[in-house]
Design a protein around this motif. Structure first.
Motif, PDB file in Angstrom:
ATOM      1  N   ILE A 280       0.839  -1.207   0.000  1.00  0.00           N
ATOM      2  CA  ILE A 280       0.000   0.000   0.000  1.00  0.00           C
ATOM      3  C   ILE A 280       0.864   1.243   0.000  1.00  0.00           C
ATOM      4  O   ILE A 280       0.601   2.204  -0.750  1.00  0.00           O
ATOM      5  CB  ILE A 280      -0.940  -0.001   1.223  1.00  0.00           C
ATOM      6  CG1 ILE A 280      -1.923  -1.160   1.137  1.00  0.00           C
ATOM      7  CG2 ILE A 280      -1.697   1.324   1.323  1.00  0.00           C
ATOM      8  CD1 ILE A 280      -2.787  -1.329   2.379  1.00  0.00           C
ATOM      9  N   ARG A 281       1.922   1.230   0.814  1.00  0.00           N
ATOM     10  CA  ARG A 281       2.797   2.402   0.876  1.00  0.00           C
ATOM     11  C   ARG A 281       3.752   2.448  -0.312  1.00  0.00           C
ATOM     12  O   ARG A 281       3.835   3.447  -1.034  1.00  0.00           O
ATOM     13  CB  ARG A 281       3.614   2.370   2.173  1.00  0.00           C
ATOM     14  CG  ARG A 281       2.835   2.598   3.457  1.00  0.00           C
ATOM     15  CD  ARG A 281       3.834   2.821   4.599  1.00  0.00           C
ATOM     16  NE  ARG A 281       3.178   2.876   5.899  1.00  0.00           N
ATOM     17  CZ  ARG A 281       3.387   2.022   6.883  1.00  0.00           C
ATOM     18  NH1 ARG A 281       4.218   1.004   6.708  1.00  0.00           N
ATOM     19  NH2 ARG A 281       2.780   2.152   8.039  1.00  0.00           N
ATOM     20  N   ASP A 282       4.496   1.369  -0.488  1.00  0.00           N
ATOM     21  CA  ASP A 282       5.616   1.391  -1.434  1.00  0.00           C
ATOM     22  C   ASP A 282       5.166   1.383  -2.888  1.00  0.00           C
ATOM     23  O   ASP A 282       5.642   2.181  -3.700  1.00  0.00           O
ATOM     24  CB  ASP A 282       6.538   0.191  -1.171  1.00  0.00           C
ATOM     25  CG  ASP A 282       7.111   0.225   0.238  1.00  0.00           C
ATOM     26  OD1 ASP A 282       7.230   1.338   0.793  1.00  0.00           O
ATOM     27  OD2 ASP A 282       7.424  -0.846   0.785  1.00  0.00           O
ATOM     28  N   ARG A 283       4.255   0.477  -3.249  1.00  0.00           N
ATOM     29  CA  ARG A 283       3.872   0.344  -4.663  1.00  0.00           C
ATOM     30  C   ARG A 283       2.760   1.307  -5.062  1.00  0.00           C
ATOM     31  O   ARG A 283       2.719   1.775  -6.193  1.00  0.00           O
ATOM     32  CB  ARG A 283       3.428  -1.096  -4.950  1.00  0.00           C
ATOM     33  CG  ARG A 283       4.566  -2.111  -4.838  1.00  0.00           C
ATOM     34  CD  ARG A 283       4.194  -3.400  -5.557  1.00  0.00           C
ATOM     35  NE  ARG A 283       2.948  -3.971  -5.063  1.00  0.00           N
ATOM     36  CZ  ARG A 283       2.876  -4.802  -4.027  1.00  0.00           C
ATOM     37  NH1 ARG A 283       3.986  -5.137  -3.375  1.00  0.00           N
ATOM     38  NH2 ARG A 283       1.720  -5.305  -3.638  1.00  0.00           N
ATOM     39  N   MET A 284       1.837   1.618  -4.128  1.00  0.00           N
ATOM     40  CA  MET A 284       0.675   2.433  -4.492  1.00  0.00           C
ATOM     41  C   MET A 284       0.840   3.897  -4.103  1.00  0.00           C
ATOM     42  O   MET A 284       0.049   4.739  -4.520  1.00  0.00           O
ATOM     43  CB  MET A 284      -0.591   1.853  -3.831  1.00  0.00           C
ATOM     44  CG  MET A 284      -0.840   0.397  -4.176  1.00  0.00           C
ATOM     45  SD  MET A 284      -2.371  -0.258  -3.454  1.00  0.00           S
ATOM     46  CE  MET A 284      -3.591   0.598  -4.456  1.00  0.00           C
ATOM     47  N   GLY A 285       1.851   4.215  -3.292  1.00  0.00           N
ATOM     48  CA  GLY A 285       2.093   5.613  -2.933  1.00  0.00           C
ATOM     49  C   GLY A 285       1.049   6.190  -2.005  1.00  0.00           C
ATOM     50  O   GLY A 285       0.843   7.410  -1.970  1.00  0.00           O
ATOM     51  N   ILE A 286       0.374   5.334  -1.243  1.00  0.00           N
ATOM     52  CA  ILE A 286      -0.684   5.775  -0.336  1.00  0.00           C
ATOM     53  C   ILE A 286      -0.121   5.885   1.081  1.00  0.00           C
ATOM     54  O   ILE A 286       0.623   5.017   1.535  1.00  0.00           O
ATOM     55  CB  ILE A 286      -1.871   4.793  -0.371  1.00  0.00           C
ATOM     56  CG1 ILE A 286      -2.550   4.854  -1.741  1.00  0.00           C
ATOM     57  CG2 ILE A 286      -2.878   5.100   0.740  1.00  0.00           C
ATOM     58  CD1 ILE A 286      -3.607   3.792  -1.943  1.00  0.00           C
ATOM     59  N   THR A 287      -0.488   6.968   1.773  1.00  0.00           N
ATOM     60  CA  THR A 287      -0.061   7.141   3.160  1.00  0.00           C
ATOM     61  C   THR A 287      -1.022   6.393   4.079  1.00  0.00           C
ATOM     62  O   THR A 287      -2.225   6.644   4.063  1.00  0.00           O
ATOM     63  CB  THR A 287      -0.044   8.628   3.552  1.00  0.00           C
ATOM     64  OG1 THR A 287       0.865   9.324   2.700  1.00  0.00           O
ATOM     65  CG2 THR A 287       0.389   8.800   5.005  1.00  0.00           C
ATOM     66  N   VAL A 288      -0.486   5.473   4.848  1.00  0.00           N
ATOM     67  CA  VAL A 288      -1.298   4.755   5.836  1.00  0.00           C
ATOM     68  C   VAL A 288      -1.207   5.529   7.147  1.00  0.00           C
ATOM     69  O   VAL A 288      -0.184   5.491   7.840  1.00  0.00           O
ATOM     70  CB  VAL A 288      -0.831   3.309   6.012  1.00  0.00           C
ATOM     71  CG1 VAL A 288      -1.697   2.598   7.054  1.00  0.00           C
ATOM     72  CG2 VAL A 288      -0.876   2.561   4.680  1.00  0.00           C
ATOM     73  N   ILE A 289      -2.262   6.241   7.474  1.00  0.00           N
ATOM     74  CA  ILE A 289      -2.277   7.060   8.690  1.00  0.00           C
ATOM     75  C   ILE A 289      -2.358   6.184   9.923  1.00  0.00           C
ATOM     76  O   ILE A 289      -1.783   6.484  10.964  1.00  0.00           O
ATOM     77  CB  ILE A 289      -3.463   8.050   8.639  1.00  0.00           C
ATOM     78  CG1 ILE A 289      -3.306   8.975   7.423  1.00  0.00           C
ATOM     79  CG2 ILE A 289      -3.560   8.859   9.918  1.00  0.00           C
ATOM     80  CD1 ILE A 289      -4.534   9.816   7.141  1.00  0.00           C
ATOM     81  N   GLY A 290      -3.081   5.091   9.809  1.00  0.00           N
ATOM     82  CA  GLY A 290      -3.242   4.166  10.929  1.00  0.00           C
ATOM     83  C   GLY A 290      -4.232   3.085  10.544  1.00  0.00           C
ATOM     84  O   GLY A 290      -4.746   3.048   9.415  1.00  0.00           O
ATOM     85  N   ALA A 291      -4.506   2.204  11.486  1.00  0.00           N
ATOM     86  CA  ALA A 291      -5.463   1.126  11.236  1.00  0.00           C
ATOM     87  C   ALA A 291      -6.080   0.671  12.547  1.00  0.00           C
ATOM     88  O   ALA A 291      -5.453   0.770  13.607  1.00  0.00           O
ATOM     89  CB  ALA A 291      -4.766  -0.048  10.541  1.00  0.00           C
ATOM     90  N   TRP A 292      -7.329   0.203  12.441  1.00  0.00           N
ATOM     91  CA  TRP A 292      -8.010  -0.386  13.597  1.00  0.00           C
ATOM     92  C   TRP A 292      -7.969  -1.902  13.450  1.00  0.00           C
ATOM     93  O   TRP A 292      -8.454  -2.460  12.460  1.00  0.00           O
ATOM     94  CB  TRP A 292      -9.458   0.077  13.662  1.00  0.00           C
ATOM     95  CG  TRP A 292      -9.631   1.442  14.265  1.00  0.00           C
ATOM     96  CD1 TRP A 292      -9.897   1.739  15.565  1.00  0.00           C
ATOM     97  CD2 TRP A 292      -9.571   2.699  13.567  1.00  0.00           C
ATOM     98  NE1 TRP A 292      -9.994   3.111  15.725  1.00  0.00           N
ATOM     99  CE2 TRP A 292      -9.809   3.719  14.531  1.00  0.00           C
ATOM    100  CE3 TRP A 292      -9.337   3.070  12.247  1.00  0.00           C
ATOM    101  CZ2 TRP A 292      -9.818   5.072  14.206  1.00  0.00           C
ATOM    102  CZ3 TRP A 292      -9.340   4.409  11.915  1.00  0.00           C
ATOM    103  CH2 TRP A 292      -9.579   5.388  12.893  1.00  0.00           C
ATOM    104  N   PHE A 293      -7.365  -2.541  14.445  1.00  0.00           N
ATOM    105  CA  PHE A 293      -7.342  -3.994  14.493  1.00  0.00           C
ATOM    106  C   PHE A 293      -8.221  -4.424  15.661  1.00  0.00           C
ATOM    107  O   PHE A 293      -7.865  -4.208  16.822  1.00  0.00           O
ATOM    108  CB  PHE A 293      -5.913  -4.511  14.678  1.00  0.00           C
ATOM    109  CG  PHE A 293      -4.990  -4.171  13.533  1.00  0.00           C
ATOM    110  CD1 PHE A 293      -4.937  -4.969  12.398  1.00  0.00           C
ATOM    111  CD2 PHE A 293      -4.184  -3.041  13.589  1.00  0.00           C
ATOM    112  CE1 PHE A 293      -4.091  -4.650  11.345  1.00  0.00           C
ATOM    113  CE2 PHE A 293      -3.332  -2.719  12.549  1.00  0.00           C
ATOM    114  CZ  PHE A 293      -3.284  -3.518  11.419  1.00  0.00           C
ATOM    115  N   ASN A 294      -9.409  -4.978  15.326  1.00  0.00           N
ATOM    116  CA  ASN A 294     -10.382  -5.385  16.349  1.00  0.00           C
ATOM    117  C   ASN A 294     -10.717  -4.235  17.297  1.00  0.00           C
ATOM    118  O   ASN A 294     -10.831  -4.413  18.513  1.00  0.00           O
ATOM    119  CB  ASN A 294      -9.861  -6.580  17.142  1.00  0.00           C
ATOM    120  CG  ASN A 294      -9.727  -7.819  16.277  1.00  0.00           C
ATOM    121  OD1 ASN A 294     -10.641  -8.154  15.529  1.00  0.00           O
ATOM    122  ND2 ASN A 294      -8.587  -8.485  16.363  1.00  0.00           N
ATOM    123  N   GLY A 295     -10.863  -3.050  16.718  1.00  0.00           N
ATOM    124  CA  GLY A 295     -11.295  -1.892  17.505  1.00  0.00           C
ATOM    125  C   GLY A 295     -10.176  -1.110  18.148  1.00  0.00           C
ATOM    126  O   GLY A 295     -10.413  -0.048  18.714  1.00  0.00           O
TER     127      GLY A 295
END
Length: 542
Positions: A280-295
């Motif tokens: 997601i970051r390297d190939r697509m150039g999208i910034t991952v701000i964060g993620a929810w894992f099980n809340g």
């Protein structure tokens, strides 16, 4: 008169009633059994002497009969119980408790926010105000609750919410704003009372029924907040996002920069991969701000954080790139019918149904009350009702109940009879959100969160909440404490868990923000993260 003093007054009244009744009995008994005529006041004097053990004896020569002596013995024993038992055990502790636990009835705060009253929805607003260093005071008519809040270090006062003297005690005339969040009828009374006190006071009303909003404005409210409707629309939008491969529910910061959250569905391409493995970051150039894992929000997902079918990604980038990522979050299995079951048809449920209908999505509604728009009357915790509603053949279930316990139980039941269906839930209290995820819900948004954010956006200067209706928070804010410093030096992500996704500088929106980017005095930062992380950022940067 507060709660404890009322109890003391009732105890004293009971003693006086006992004295006067005994005086009447003694007067009647002396006349009937001893043939002695005495006035009521003479009988009253004897009873007081007997009950207080102050001494008596003037009438003892007249006590010849057994009934009279039994009557006097009873009075004497009552006096002993009152003086040596009832008073020390009941009245004295009441006096002590009244003095020790007396709830505050006034405040010295100024330039503060007055909040009527304290509810579970108030916690999020209080946290937002504290982070922005805005003082506040709660008014509540429950003395025990006010005492408890006071012990916890929360400014709160006791009083009748719609009384002018209570608002004066809260220094409403010197406040920056008053928020009333009780019920529609009481809110109107509070607004009228507050407006009588001050024509300058800013009044914000939390409205449940859309039809009363105009009445509140007429009464004097400056701002009307309708979190239940916004919550219903947001839950419905999540359902439309779940049933569509198109990119929806985004925050467009510019033509080339978008922020959104994406729900990863079971059997999608991303399930089982970490963020680095997904590209997601390297190939697509999208910034991952964060993620929810099980809340649980993780601001910087690492190699140990594996994407599963409960993961929600918070991402920013070009719309085309995000559209491609969205297609990767959708299940690779054959798509199910685009049909959504809505459990609960109150204000939130009605808003959800309207939003889904606008998107052309078929709905089936369940409620315990028979009303126009309800397709089946029953409980969403009843398997037979759920099967009649077609849960096993649907795509999503939106639960909008005002009872978290019932919603959690319904989530468990639904997952048992339809394991692959997506459940999108309204929570009423933020602390219950992890329980919903453990029960099997895919997306949860609380009424407390929506209400608190909407109110904070209205009340806090130099801070605008762009996303009151999402699980993440995106704010536009000044950052005076960061002026002249680079993002790398400040290291906000490590310190607060937030990401500065963009900066407004004049007419430009700057999105290519490396660690060497230096914040200027006129910059407005757009920051994303969880509610807790945003509050930490505000405390650090403003």
């Amino acid at each position: 008169m507060n709660y404890w003093w009322r109890r003391i007054a009732l105890s004293l009244v009971a003693v006086f009633v006992l004295v006067f009744v005994y005086a009447g009995i003694y007067q009647a008994g002396m006349a009937a059994f001893e043939g002695v005529d005495m006035s009521y006041f003479e009988a009253l004097q004897f009873v007081i002497e007997a009950l207080t053990t102050a001494g008596f004896g003037g009438d003892s020569a007249d006590w010849q009969s057994v009934p009279t002596n039994l009557m006097v013995i009873g009075m004497n024993l009552t006096g002993v119980l009152l003086v040596f038992l009832a008073l020390p055990l009941l009245v004295v502790p009441l006096f002590q408790q009244a003095l020790e636990d007396r709830p505050p009835e006034s405040t010295n705060l100024t330039d503060h926010v007055v909040i009527c009253s304290y509810t579970p929805r108030s916690d999020v607003l209080a946290e937002e105000l504290e982070a922005a260093n805005v003082p506040y005071v709660f008014i509540d008519d429950d003395p025990e609750l006010v005492v408890e809040l006071d012990r916890d270090g929360i400014d709160a006062i006791y009083g009748e919410l719609d009384q002018a003297e209570t608002l004066r005690a809260a220094n409403a005339t010197d406040a920056r704003a008053l928020v009333t969040d009780i019920d529609d009828e009481t809110n109107a009374m509070v607004i009228l009372t507050a407006r009588e006190l001050s024509s300058e006071l800013r009044i914000v009303s939390v409205v449940e029924d859309a039809d009363v909003a105009s009445y509140h404005r007429y009464a004097g409210a400056d701002e009307i907040v309708r979190p239940r409707r916004v919550l219903g629309q947001s839950l419905a939008t999540k359902a439309t996002t779940a049933v569509s491969t198109e990119l929806r529910d985004t925050i467009e910061l510019s033509e080339d920069f978008t922020v959104t959250e994406l729900l990863v569905q079971a059997h999608s391409d991303l399930v089982g991969q970490t963020i680095p493995e997904s590209g997601i970051r390297d190939r697509m150039g999208i910034t991952v701000i964060g993620a929810w894992f099980n809340g649980e929000f993780v601001p910087v997902p690492g190699p140990d954080d594996v994407i599963d079918d409960n993961t929600i990604l918070l991402v920013a980038g070009r719309r085309d790139d995000l559209t491609e990522l969205k297609s990767r979050t959708v299940s690779t299995l054959q798509r199910r019918p685009e049909r959504v079951v809505v459990g609960g048809y109150g204000v939130v449920g009605q808003a959800a149904v309207e939003t889904l209908a606008d998107e052309g999505i078929t709905t089936f509604t369940i409620d315990t009350v028979d009303a126009d728009g309800v397709d089946i009357v029953g409980s969403v915790t009843d398997e037979s009702v759920l099967e009649t509603a077609g849960v096993t053949d649907g795509r999503s279930v939106v639960l909008t109940l005002d009872d978290d316990a019932a919603s959690i139980y319904a989530t468990l039941v639904i997952k048992q009879i339809a394991p692959s269906i997506e459940i999108i839930v309204r929570a009423n209290e933020t602390e219950n959100i992890p329980k919903f995820y453990r029960a099997g819900a895919e997306y949860v948004l609380s009424l407390s969160t929506v209400t608190g954010r909407m109110l904070a956006s209205v009340l806090i200067e130099d801070e605008e909440v762009l996303t009151p209706e999402t699980q993440f928070e995106l704010v536009r804010t000044a950052a005076p404490e960061l002026v002249g410093r680079s993002l790398g030096d400040v290291d906000l992500r490590a310190r607060t868990g937030c990401t500065v996704v963009a900066v407004e500088r004049g007419d430009e929106l700057l999105t290519d923000l490396g660690p060497g980017f230096v914040v200027r005095a006129d910059d407005t930062l757009i920051v994303a993260g969880s509610d807790e992380a945003i509050n930490q950022f505000v405390a650090v940067a403003t």
